[in-house]
Write an enzyme that holds these catalytic residues in place. Sequence first.
Site, PDB file in Angstrom:
ATOM      1  N   GLU A  88       0.774  -1.227   0.000  1.00 22.33           N
ATOM      2  CA  GLU A  88       0.000   0.000   0.000  1.00 22.33           C
ATOM      3  C   GLU A  88       0.815   1.292   0.000  1.00 22.33           C
ATOM      4  O   GLU A  88       0.346   2.310  -0.491  1.00 22.33           O
ATOM      5  CB  GLU A  88      -0.935   0.010   1.219  1.00 22.33           C
ATOM      6  CG  GLU A  88      -2.006  -1.060   1.206  1.00 22.33           C
ATOM      7  CD  GLU A  88      -3.005  -0.849   0.086  1.00 22.33           C
ATOM      8  OE1 GLU A  88      -3.502   0.273  -0.058  1.00 22.33           O
ATOM      9  OE2 GLU A  88      -3.264  -1.810  -0.659  1.00 22.33           O
ATOM     10  N   SER A 509     -50.062 -30.681  37.133  1.00 26.63           N
ATOM     11  CA  SER A 509     -49.780 -31.365  38.405  1.00 26.63           C
ATOM     12  C   SER A 509     -48.472 -30.927  39.037  1.00 26.63           C
ATOM     13  O   SER A 509     -48.250 -31.176  40.229  1.00 26.63           O
ATOM     14  CB  SER A 509     -49.777 -32.875  38.191  1.00 26.63           C
ATOM     15  OG  SER A 509     -51.086 -33.337  37.901  1.00 26.63           O
TER      16      SER A 509
END
Length: 646
Positions: A88, A509
């Site tokens: 770069e 239950s």
Amino acid sequence: MIVRFFGHIFSALALLLLAGSLAVAGAVWYYGRDLPEYEQLADYKPPQSSLVYDEDGAVIARFARQRRAFKPIDEIPDLVQNAFISAEDKNFHDHAGIDPVGIAKAMVRNVNSLRNGGRMSGASTITQQVVKNMLLTNERSISRKVREAVLAVQIERELSKDRILEIYLNQIYLGARSYGVGAASKTYFGKDLEYLAPEEAAYLAALPKAPSALHPERNAATALARRNYVLTEMAENGHLSAGDAAAVKEKPLLTRLNDNEREESYDFSSAYMIEEVRSLLLEHYAAEALEQGVDEPGGVADAALYGGGLSIRTTLDREMQEYASRALREGLYAYTKRGSYKGPLGTTDPDGDWREALEKNDFPKDFDDWELGAVLTVDDGDGTALVGLRNHEKAVTVTFDAVKWARRRIEGDARGPEPKVMSDIMERGDIIYLTPGGEAKDGDVVTLSPAALADVDEVVWGLRQLPDANGAVIAMEPETGRVLAMQGGLSVQQSKFNRATQAKRQPGSSFKPFVYAAALDHGYTPASIVLDAPVTVDQGNGEGLWKPKNYNAGEFYGPIPLRVGLEKSKNLITVRVAQDVGMDVISDYARRFGVYDNMPPLISYSLGAGETTLMRMVTAYAMFANGGKHISPRLVASVKDDAGEA
């Protein structure tokens, strides 16, 4: 005369130079007005992924908008730094923000490129790229380039080269949802930066130009060429020997990506727990922001969770989670097996590309013990079928004895006749679910844990189908409230609705123990005698009479101890006890145990007629196990920020 002539020439050149300098100064002044504040770069702190761990410290999820892992410059190897600089900005350590030599070379390249009909290229330095990515926009204009250059020079005066490079290498987008070299190294190669080979570092450095155009599989040739260009530049700049560069150029470009891009770290078998943790933390940070008077608490919470680099330690026990999810899956399958076999998921050509057809099916990622297959042959003579599996090279044999439970569905939900031969169950081209087991028993396979399955000499394959019913499982440590496992449904891909924490259903239950707990506190003992016989309740308000029944409606035990009534889950015993103790008392017990916030004192609630969540029921039951101590469920053991502070 000659002297005078050259004097005029030099004067003209000086005037031109002065005019050019003034023009440049004027442009810098004009475009340099109202520049963004660049001082923020000195305190650069990018958003970082938050990692979620199980109780043993293994990563199970990553919360992030951007996949990123910040790396200080001293933790980024020279190999990686030099690869990016070579690709770069080879003069990075020598220029003052802009690179006149690079600009001149770019101008020459652009002239030649325009002559040949090519595209123009820029000469932005790494510093200029930092400015563009963090302070400006991607607008293509002269004004943006001038502003970029001015800011680049100013930044070079304020920040060291190492700091600028650190910002660049952590901020830049490198494809596959990865920002910065730390995340990209993990995404593409599954490695930390220090373990990257030269060709791998070079590929990462190739990506800033155009990540999507350099995909390692979709654009393999272009990606390989760009990687090799970076290797050449590294050699020319003295970061690799010519021999080493030539050798690594011969290596193939191998990454861990596939065509669909690899998923971020995420344990799908723990997905319900992960999503519950995500929700809890977002609520926590939003509440904190609201207390501090923040106008948009949701945005603050989002930033904290998805960009705060948090380390989130959960209470999840992975082994227990696997058992819980498998138990729920097998339980729901056993329930649906009592009905009928719904048939194949689809069909394909068994002589064609059946593997492609299997790939197109949305197979649940949290079904670790199920396999997707295509029926290739069916032989009624020996009672077998040959099935090709998605994740296996070789087809497997399925026997009739291991699948004969599958009575075809007819006329709605009705069960058809018992199958006599294999073709009554499956046909060539059927796409089906299979699961491995140890042996065939009662027309099905006996499923085993992965560890037990590894010891089986010959795996037996059974048929599976997705159940219509659903459910949930929670495993919690009663003394501390630590949630060790949570499965909120069959599969999170089928439904994200968490039935463990969000679904409200009748406890049935399972509510009775709270009735008996109230009774024991109000004079009853386990030996107290209660009559198990028909009972009629006047509901009042014109609602008529209610005649509850036991599960076995015609079965009555007569006078029996309270303990037996609970053991046998007798509805009539429970109703009589509730009437005697008083529903207002039982309602108060339900509130104190945390089953309900405000339970109506209705007699039907004694049999679990109300609605509550599984999480509430589990927390309430924990009080029976821990001696009556009320605990809150804990899913998160600790949360630390990126500095390691809690």
